[in-house]
Design a protein around this motif. Structure first.
Motif, mmCIF file in Angstrom:
data_model
loop_
_atom_site.group_PDB
_atom_site.id
_atom_site.type_symbol
_atom_site.label_atom_id
_atom_site.label_comp_id
_atom_site.label_asym_id
_atom_site.label_seq_id
_atom_site.Cartn_x
_atom_site.Cartn_y
_atom_site.Cartn_z
ATOM 1 N N ASN A 80 59.467 28.358 -92.242
ATOM 2 C CA ASN A 80 59.587 29.673 -93.227
ATOM 3 C C ASN A 80 57.928 30.412 -93.107
ATOM 4 N N LEU A 81 57.138 29.743 -93.383
ATOM 5 C CA LEU A 81 55.836 30.238 -93.208
ATOM 6 C C LEU A 81 55.418 31.085 -91.860
ATOM 7 N N ALA A 82 55.850 30.401 -90.864
ATOM 8 C CA ALA A 82 55.717 30.585 -89.464
ATOM 9 C C ALA A 82 56.339 32.064 -89.351
ATOM 10 N N ASN A 83 57.674 32.213 -90.018
ATOM 11 C CA ASN A 83 58.409 33.353 -90.053
ATOM 12 C C ASN A 83 57.538 34.569 -90.652
ATOM 13 N N SER A 84 57.062 34.272 -91.513
ATOM 14 C CA SER A 84 56.158 35.124 -92.503
ATOM 15 C C SER A 84 55.125 35.641 -91.624
ATOM 16 N N LEU A 85 54.333 34.785 -90.863
ATOM 17 C CA LEU A 85 53.160 35.206 -89.935
ATOM 18 C C LEU A 85 53.866 36.049 -88.779
ATOM 19 N N VAL A 91 52.500 36.772 -83.746
ATOM 20 C CA VAL A 91 53.654 36.122 -83.105
ATOM 21 C C VAL A 91 52.978 35.277 -82.027
ATOM 22 N N ARG A 92 51.900 35.529 -81.489
ATOM 23 C CA ARG A 92 51.562 34.643 -80.253
ATOM 24 C C ARG A 92 50.991 33.181 -80.869
ATOM 25 N N TYR A 93 50.254 33.215 -82.133
ATOM 26 C CA TYR A 93 49.840 32.306 -82.746
ATOM 27 C C TYR A 93 50.953 31.311 -83.117
ATOM 28 N N THR A 94 52.100 31.675 -83.616
ATOM 29 C CA THR A 94 53.122 30.789 -84.176
ATOM 30 C C THR A 94 53.864 30.229 -82.708
ATOM 31 N N TYR A 96 52.659 29.625 -79.731
ATOM 32 C CA TYR A 96 51.385 28.775 -79.134
ATOM 33 C C TYR A 96 51.492 27.252 -79.972
ATOM 34 N N VAL A 97 51.342 27.553 -81.277
ATOM 35 C CA VAL A 97 51.326 26.371 -82.049
ATOM 36 C C VAL A 97 52.745 25.669 -82.222
ATOM 37 N N GLY A 98 53.738 26.395 -82.050
ATOM 38 C CA GLY A 98 55.298 25.787 -81.862
ATOM 39 C C GLY A 98 55.329 24.930 -80.660
ATOM 40 N N ALA A 99 54.911 25.524 -79.631
ATOM 41 C CA ALA A 99 55.108 24.983 -78.060
ATOM 42 C C ALA A 99 54.047 23.735 -78.063
ATOM 43 N N PHE A 100 53.070 23.734 -78.540
ATOM 44 C CA PHE A 100 52.044 22.721 -78.293
ATOM 45 C C PHE A 100 52.401 21.476 -79.303
ATOM 46 N N SER A 101 52.930 21.928 -80.526
ATOM 47 C CA SER A 101 53.350 20.901 -81.332
ATOM 48 C C SER A 101 54.393 20.128 -80.747
ATOM 49 N N MET A 102 55.490 20.831 -80.488
ATOM 50 C CA MET A 102 56.707 20.451 -79.802
ATOM 51 C C MET A 102 56.375 19.522 -78.619
ATOM 52 N N VAL A 103 55.435 19.673 -77.882
ATOM 53 C CA VAL A 103 55.239 19.011 -76.665
ATOM 54 C C VAL A 103 54.379 17.633 -76.773
ATOM 55 N N ALA A 104 53.343 18.085 -77.785
ATOM 56 C CA ALA A 104 52.132 16.957 -78.054
ATOM 57 C C ALA A 104 52.914 16.045 -79.062
ATOM 58 N N PHE A 105 53.609 16.363 -80.051
ATOM 59 C CA PHE A 105 53.972 15.370 -81.024
ATOM 60 C C PHE A 105 55.533 15.128 -80.976
ATOM 61 N N GLN A 149 46.792 39.616 -91.301
ATOM 62 C CA GLN A 149 46.843 40.695 -91.773
ATOM 63 C C GLN A 149 46.426 42.043 -91.023
ATOM 64 N N SER A 150 45.851 41.494 -90.060
ATOM 65 C CA SER A 150 45.111 42.561 -89.185
ATOM 66 C C SER A 150 45.883 42.568 -87.865
ATOM 67 N N CYS A 151 46.981 41.816 -87.779
ATOM 68 C CA CYS A 151 47.806 41.999 -86.737
ATOM 69 C C CYS A 151 48.504 43.291 -86.598
ATOM 70 N N ARG A 152 48.830 43.679 -85.529
ATOM 71 C CA ARG A 152 49.524 45.098 -85.277
ATOM 72 C C ARG A 152 50.939 44.935 -85.537
ATOM 73 N N VAL A 153 51.453 45.605 -86.230
ATOM 74 C CA VAL A 153 53.199 45.645 -86.314
ATOM 75 C C VAL A 153 53.810 47.003 -86.059
#
Length: 156
Positions: A80-85, A91-94, A96-105, A149-153
């Motif tokens: 849910n916090l990822a959805n807020s971000l 979007v890119r950060y979430t 990348y984190v999701g993909a890396f975490s899925m593969v690694a962990f 907060q500085s991301c472009r929407v």
């Protein structure tokens, strides 16, 4: 979460975005804990309907309790916090984190714990918990960094 935070960010109301993120996260944690508790307390009744061997029933109970404990502690922040971000444009950060975490962990640790160490399905669920913990850690760090907060929407 996405709709509410996205609208706040589009209006450049960063304080409201933070306020609603915290409020919705609190609701999510409470709801997840309540539902998980109901499931765990109902396990004797639920498992009575299953015609399984005693060892399989024990393992099912362990996995269900493990899942609900992990969900109550880690799931809302991991997803849910990822959805807020994402709603804030981060979007890119979430991704990348999701993909890396899925593969690694989730995949890597599941292979290690489940197959190599022989922990079986319990090891796979521990790997899932590690995936959620990694996401939790990254998303909490990113949220308090406030770089989202500085991301472009897109604004209308």
């Amino acid at each position: 979460m996405i709709t509410v935070v996205g609208r706040c960010m589009g209006a450049r109301e960063y304080e409201q975005a933070e306020y609603y993120t915290k409020k919705l996260m609190k609701i999510s944690y409470i709801s997840t804990a309540i539902l998980g508790s109901i499931v765990c307390l109902s396990l004797p009744l639920i498992l009575r309907f299953c015609r399984l061997e005693p060892e399989t029933l024990r393992l099912a109970a362990v996995l269900i309790i493990m899942h609900n404990l992990l969900a109550a502690v880690l799931h809302p922040t991991s997803f849910n916090l990822a959805n807020s971000l994402r709603a804030a444009g981060d979007v890119r950060y979430t991704v990348y984190v999701g993909a890396f975490s899925m593969v690694a962990f989730r995949l890597g640790s599941a292979r290690l714990f489940g197959a190599v160490l022989g922990w079986g399905v319990t090891g796979v669920w521990i790997a899932m918990g590690m995936d959620w913990l990694a996401r939790f850690t990254c998303f909490v760090h990113r949220y308090y960094q406030k770089s989202w907060q500085s991301c472009r929407v897109i604004t209308s």
